[in-house]
Design a protein around this motif. Structure first.
Motif, mmCIF file in Angstrom:
data_model
loop_
_atom_site.group_PDB
_atom_site.id
_atom_site.type_symbol
_atom_site.label_atom_id
_atom_site.label_comp_id
_atom_site.label_asym_id
_atom_site.label_seq_id
_atom_site.Cartn_x
_atom_site.Cartn_y
_atom_site.Cartn_z
ATOM 1 N N ALA A 1 11.625 5.659 40.816
ATOM 2 C CA ALA A 1 10.984 6.694 41.620
ATOM 3 C C ALA A 1 11.694 6.845 42.960
ATOM 4 O O ALA A 1 11.734 7.949 43.521
ATOM 5 N N ASP A 2 12.246 5.752 43.486
ATOM 6 C CA ASP A 2 13.024 5.840 44.727
ATOM 7 C C ASP A 2 14.151 6.853 44.577
ATOM 8 O O ASP A 2 14.379 7.698 45.451
ATOM 9 N N LEU B 1 13.824 10.801 34.804
ATOM 10 C CA LEU B 1 13.532 9.392 35.054
ATOM 11 C C LEU B 1 13.737 8.633 33.753
ATOM 12 O O LEU B 1 13.007 8.845 32.783
ATOM 13 N N ARG B 2 14.742 7.764 33.735
ATOM 14 C CA ARG B 2 15.059 6.995 32.532
ATOM 15 C C ARG B 2 14.977 5.510 32.859
ATOM 16 O O ARG B 2 15.901 4.934 33.445
ATOM 17 N N ILE B 3 13.859 4.901 32.505
ATOM 18 C CA ILE B 3 13.654 3.462 32.696
ATOM 19 C C ILE B 3 13.546 2.848 31.314
ATOM 20 O O ILE B 3 12.586 3.098 30.583
ATOM 21 N N LYS B 4 14.516 2.043 30.963
ATOM 22 C CA LYS B 4 14.550 1.488 29.612
ATOM 23 C C LYS B 4 13.599 0.313 29.456
ATOM 24 O O LYS B 4 12.947 0.170 28.429
ATOM 25 N N GLN B 5 13.522 -0.564 30.448
ATOM 26 C CA GLN B 5 12.667 -1.735 30.340
ATOM 27 C C GLN B 5 11.946 -1.965 31.662
ATOM 28 O O GLN B 5 12.573 -1.984 32.728
ATOM 29 N N ALA B 6 10.632 -2.149 31.586
ATOM 30 C CA ALA B 6 9.826 -2.437 32.768
ATOM 31 C C ALA B 6 8.450 -2.893 32.314
ATOM 32 O O ALA B 6 7.999 -2.541 31.219
ATOM 33 N N ALA B 7 7.780 -3.653 33.149
ATOM 34 C CA ALA B 7 6.410 -4.047 32.856
ATOM 35 C C ALA B 7 5.547 -2.796 32.797
ATOM 36 O O ALA B 7 5.766 -1.845 33.571
ATOM 37 N N PRO B 8 4.564 -2.749 31.889
ATOM 38 C CA PRO B 8 3.765 -1.530 31.717
ATOM 39 C C PRO B 8 3.154 -1.008 33.017
ATOM 40 O O PRO B 8 3.187 0.194 33.283
ATOM 41 N N GLY B 9 2.599 -1.901 33.836
ATOM 42 C CA GLY B 9 1.986 -1.446 35.075
ATOM 43 C C GLY B 9 2.988 -0.838 36.029
ATOM 44 O O GLY B 9 2.735 0.214 36.643
ATOM 45 N N HIS B 10 4.161 -1.469 36.151
ATOM 46 C CA HIS B 10 5.207 -0.947 37.029
ATOM 47 C C HIS B 10 5.739 0.383 36.515
ATOM 48 O O HIS B 10 5.969 1.319 37.297
ATOM 49 N N LEU B 11 5.914 0.473 35.217
ATOM 50 C CA LEU B 11 6.407 1.716 34.621
ATOM 51 C C LEU B 11 5.443 2.867 34.898
ATOM 52 O O LEU B 11 5.871 3.965 35.274
ATOM 53 N N ALA B 12 4.149 2.629 34.742
ATOM 54 C CA ALA B 12 3.158 3.673 35.010
ATOM 55 C C ALA B 12 3.202 4.110 36.468
ATOM 56 O O ALA B 12 3.095 5.311 36.774
ATOM 57 N N GLN B 13 3.379 3.151 37.381
ATOM 58 C CA GLN B 13 3.474 3.491 38.799
ATOM 59 C C GLN B 13 4.703 4.343 39.086
ATOM 60 O O GLN B 13 4.641 5.304 39.866
ATOM 61 N N ARG C 1 4.432 8.142 40.511
ATOM 62 C CA ARG C 1 5.074 8.463 41.798
ATOM 63 C C ARG C 1 6.135 9.545 41.638
ATOM 64 O O ARG C 1 6.247 10.457 42.466
ATOM 65 N N SER C 2 6.899 9.477 40.577
ATOM 66 C CA SER C 2 7.939 10.485 40.329
ATOM 67 C C SER C 2 7.325 11.854 40.069
ATOM 68 O O SER C 2 7.825 12.876 40.552
ATOM 69 N N ARG D 1 3.851 9.090 26.260
ATOM 70 C CA ARG D 1 2.420 8.903 26.540
ATOM 71 C C ARG D 1 2.151 8.917 28.040
ATOM 72 O O ARG D 1 1.199 9.553 28.515
ATOM 73 N N LEU D 2 2.985 8.200 28.801
ATOM 74 C CA LEU D 2 2.827 8.199 30.256
ATOM 75 C C LEU D 2 3.111 9.578 30.836
ATOM 76 O O LEU D 2 2.478 9.996 31.813
#
Length: 277
Positions: free
Chosen positions: A65-66, A81-93, A97-98, A116-117
């Motif tokens: 998101a930064d 926004l392409r995030i391949k791996q992240a903890a579910p809570g962090h990914l949702a944030q 934010r994005s 889904r997100l």
């Protein structure tokens, strides 16, 4: 079916297009092929929502998101926004934010893979790869469409472009246009000629991706690409804001210059390894 197999496998390595490809190329320029693939692939007939701005221009692909906020502040109006791996809570944030940042400036934000997100947080759109089409059911794809999200699909070969076209996406990404080290793929780079071909025959906006720098972005724009996706050229730049300005200038120059010649048919891209340049 022989026709399906030929489209799936593309041209034989080292050979030119045969009768099947010639017929498919002709059909792609008309209305026959999408109807044919609806029957072969059971693809949805209802199109995904069209882009509010089909002139995607510079299309950064970033992993936080930064970075979404930073490229938007620099004037970008389409971003992935392409995030391949992240903890579910962090990914949702990160997604939430994005989405908020893009919505604040009316930008087109695509979420890679995490549909889904994207639906939950009201993203503008979703970008999926060909492997995602193997794992998502018709109901999943319908959920994306019914939520009003735009859909972008990656393609690497004649068959994959046809398959993507049958799903009626909002845009089609074609690559790798140039060799890239961001991922290993068994595809030969399509090059500007193939890009110019797809830009001519496809009704959907075409996004060029892989190996894009300033000179290549200029050429891609001259091929008719609606968007030029850049991954490393921004996030790894010493001055990302300056890199964005220079890439945007290169795209504008390419669009204002002479158009790239369009071949009668694209060359084959199957069979590797992918050469590095």
């Amino acid at each position: 079916m022989a026709t399906t197999a030929a489209l799936r496998d593309g041209y034989a390595a080292g050979q030119g297009p045969g009768p099947v490809q010639a017929r498919a190329g002709f059909a792609l320029q008309g209305a026959l092929l999408p109807d044919l693939l609806d029957r072969l692939l059971d693809a949805p007939a209802t199109p995904y929502a069209a882009l509010a701005n089909a002139d995607l221009g510079l299309y950064p692909v970033v992993d936080s998101a930064d970075w979404v906020e930073r490229v938007l502040a620099a004037g970008v109006r389409t971003v992935q926004l392409r995030i391949k791996q992240a903890a579910p809570g962090h990914l949702a944030q990160e997604v939430a934010r994005s989405v908020a940042a893009a919505r604040a400036v009316q930008a087109q934000l695509f979420i890679n893979d995490h549909w889904r997100l994207a639906i939950e947080h009201g993203a503008y759109g979703v970008h999926l790869g060909q492997e995602d089409l193997h794992t998502l059911s018709a109901a999943d794809l319908a959920a994306i469409r019914d939520a009003g999200l735009r859909l972008g699909l990656s393609t690497h070969s004649y068959w994959e472009v046809c398959r993507a076209r049958a799903h009626r996406p909002s845009y089609i990404a074609c690559g790798p246009i140039h060799a890239t080290t961001t991922k290993d793929m068994p595809w030969r780079p399509q090059g500007p000629d193939n890009l110019a071909y797809w830009c001519r025959v496809l009704a959907e906006p075409v996004v060029a991706i892989a190996g894009m720098d300033e000179p290549r972005s200029r050429v891609a724009a001259s091929c008719g690409a609606s968007g030029i996706a850049v991954v490393r050229g921004i996030v790894q730049a010493g001055d990302p804001e300056q890199a964005i300005r220079r890439l945007q200038q290169a795209i504008a120059q390419g669009r204002a210059g002479a158009p790239h010649p369009v071949p009668a048919l694209p060359r084959p891209t199957l069979a590797g390894p992918v050469p590095r340049d």
